[in-house]
Design a protein around this motif. Sequence first.
Motif, PDB file in Angstrom:
ATOM      1  N   SER A   1       0.850  -1.211   0.000  1.00 15.45           N
ATOM      2  CA  SER A   1       0.000   0.000   0.000  1.00 15.45           C
ATOM      3  C   SER A   1       0.878   1.251   0.000  1.00 15.45           C
ATOM      4  O   SER A   1       0.612   2.220   0.720  1.00 15.45           O
ATOM      5  N   VAL A   2       1.925   1.206  -0.809  1.00 14.29           N
ATOM      6  CA  VAL A   2       2.883   2.317  -0.897  1.00 14.29           C
ATOM      7  C   VAL A   2       3.223   2.551  -2.368  1.00 14.29           C
ATOM      8  O   VAL A   2       3.377   1.603  -3.138  1.00 14.29           O
ATOM      9  N   VAL A   3       3.300   3.813  -2.730  1.00 14.63           N
ATOM     10  CA  VAL A   3       3.756   4.192  -4.062  1.00 14.63           C
ATOM     11  C   VAL A   3       4.963   5.105  -3.899  1.00 14.63           C
ATOM     12  O   VAL A   3       5.151   5.726  -2.847  1.00 14.63           O
ATOM     13  N   GLY A   4       5.800   5.164  -4.940  1.00 16.82           N
ATOM     14  CA  GLY A   4       7.014   5.961  -4.813  1.00 16.82           C
ATOM     15  C   GLY A   4       7.468   6.545  -6.133  1.00 16.82           C
ATOM     16  O   GLY A   4       7.101   6.061  -7.210  1.00 16.82           O
ATOM     17  N   LEU A   5       8.275   7.599  -6.025  1.00 17.19           N
ATOM     18  CA  LEU A   5       8.890   8.251  -7.170  1.00 17.19           C
ATOM     19  C   LEU A   5      10.360   8.505  -6.851  1.00 17.19           C
ATOM     20  O   LEU A   5      10.754   8.459  -5.677  1.00 17.19           O
ATOM     21  N   PRO A   6      11.189   8.778  -7.859  1.00 20.38           N
ATOM     22  CA  PRO A   6      12.600   9.081  -7.601  1.00 20.38           C
ATOM     23  C   PRO A   6      12.772  10.312  -6.708  1.00 20.38           C
ATOM     24  O   PRO A   6      11.853  11.119  -6.550  1.00 20.38           O
ATOM     25  N   ARG A   7      13.964  10.455  -6.174  1.00 24.04           N
ATOM     26  CA  ARG A   7      14.267  11.504  -5.197  1.00 24.04           C
ATOM     27  C   ARG A   7      13.949  12.905  -5.715  1.00 24.04           C
ATOM     28  O   ARG A   7      13.523  13.763  -4.949  1.00 24.04           O
ATOM     29  N   LYS A   8      14.144  13.157  -6.994  1.00 25.20           N
ATOM     30  CA  LYS A   8      13.932  14.512  -7.513  1.00 25.20           C
ATOM     31  C   LYS A   8      12.485  14.967  -7.384  1.00 25.20           C
ATOM     32  O   LYS A   8      12.195  16.154  -7.519  1.00 25.20           O
ATOM     33  N   TYR A   9      11.578  14.034  -7.102  1.00 22.76           N
ATOM     34  CA  TYR A   9      10.168  14.394  -6.949  1.00 22.76           C
ATOM     35  C   TYR A   9       9.767  14.609  -5.485  1.00 22.76           C
ATOM     36  O   TYR A   9       8.578  14.733  -5.188  1.00 22.76           O
ATOM     37  N   LEU A  10      10.748  14.664  -4.594  1.00 24.17           N
ATOM     38  CA  LEU A  10      10.430  14.880  -3.176  1.00 24.17           C
ATOM     39  C   LEU A  10       9.629  16.162  -2.934  1.00 24.17           C
ATOM     40  O   LEU A  10       8.690  16.156  -2.130  1.00 24.17           O
ATOM     41  N   PRO A  11       9.949  17.297  -3.592  1.00 25.37           N
ATOM     42  CA  PRO A  11       9.115  18.491  -3.379  1.00 25.37           C
ATOM     43  C   PRO A  11       7.652  18.276  -3.766  1.00 25.37           C
ATOM     44  O   PRO A  11       6.745  18.749  -3.079  1.00 25.37           O
ATOM     45  N   LEU A  12       7.433  17.559  -4.866  1.00 20.32           N
ATOM     46  CA  LEU A  12       6.061  17.266  -5.279  1.00 20.32           C
ATOM     47  C   LEU A  12       5.372  16.357  -4.272  1.00 20.32           C
ATOM     48  O   LEU A  12       4.252  16.634  -3.819  1.00 20.32           O
ATOM     49  N   VAL A  13       6.029  15.270  -3.900  1.00 26.22           N
ATOM     50  CA  VAL A  13       5.439  14.321  -2.961  1.00 26.22           C
ATOM     51  C   VAL A  13       5.234  14.977  -1.597  1.00 26.22           C
ATOM     52  O   VAL A  13       4.306  14.631  -0.863  1.00 26.22           O
ATOM     53  N   GLY A  14       6.074  15.959  -1.262  1.00 32.63           N
ATOM     54  CA  GLY A  14       5.906  16.668  -0.001  1.00 32.63           C
ATOM     55  C   GLY A  14       4.636  17.494   0.067  1.00 32.63           C
ATOM     56  O   GLY A  14       4.223  17.902   1.158  1.00 32.63           O
ATOM     57  N   SER A  15       3.999  17.743  -1.072  1.00 35.17           N
ATOM     58  CA  SER A  15       2.750  18.502  -1.079  1.00 35.17           C
ATOM     59  C   SER A  15       1.525  17.623  -0.914  1.00 35.17           C
ATOM     60  O   SER A  15       0.391  18.118  -0.930  1.00 35.17           O
ATOM     61  N   ILE A  16       1.727  16.326  -0.743  1.00 36.73           N
ATOM     62  CA  ILE A  16       0.609  15.404  -0.552  1.00 36.73           C
ATOM     63  C   ILE A  16       0.088  15.529   0.879  1.00 36.73           C
ATOM     64  O   ILE A  16       0.864  15.535   1.834  1.00 36.73           O
TER      65      ILE A  16
END
Length: 224
Positions: A86-101
Amino acid sequence: AASPAALQPPLGGDRLGGQLAAGQLAAGPGPRALGMRPPLSATAPQAGPAVPLSAAPLPGDQPVEPAAGVIFSCTDATFEQCYEMSVVGLPRKYLPLVGSIAAGRTLLFLFNFSTRAIHGVYLATSEGTENLHPGAFTAGSARDVGEMPDEEVQAGSPFPAQCSFSILEEFAPCPEAEIKHVLEYTERQRFRFKLSRYQCRDLLHAMARNEARLRADRLLASLP
């Protein structure tokens, strides 16, 4: 004959009287300029306790507006693991985007680059963070989608920008051709992962239409 009062000059002389008539004394000298004590209501309010500079908000400290929706990527090699954990992920460069979740507010979708189809719809159950599950996914899967992990991430997950999710509605996989009008492409086969509220709505409409079409086709195929 004019009365004695009419012959008297205006108060303060002709100049002052003309100014009164023209309304030009609205910004005249205040009580302090005349040596008078100003009324209590006109005094400036007392300043409160000083606020430390460290407590003052900085421009970069402003809260990030939660993302309405985010598309995560996977391949056939990692699709099942996303569901198992129950986990999804993206590469490190997308941390700012994922941080807005925002947990409980951001809709998530999963795009399979092996089949070029999108899955969903899911609801974020955690804030987007780094290495929620450090052992998730493999370096080989990162190469499958053309996203090489950073050298410092080699020991951990190649997709450290992670978020947990729950299934909100399980639509049938929707081919990319059905949602191209919704996505914002940056290259021929690449698109932005962040979705606006309107894109989420249009994406759900497209997935629902695709689901209805598949059900109709199954119904017709079952007829004698």
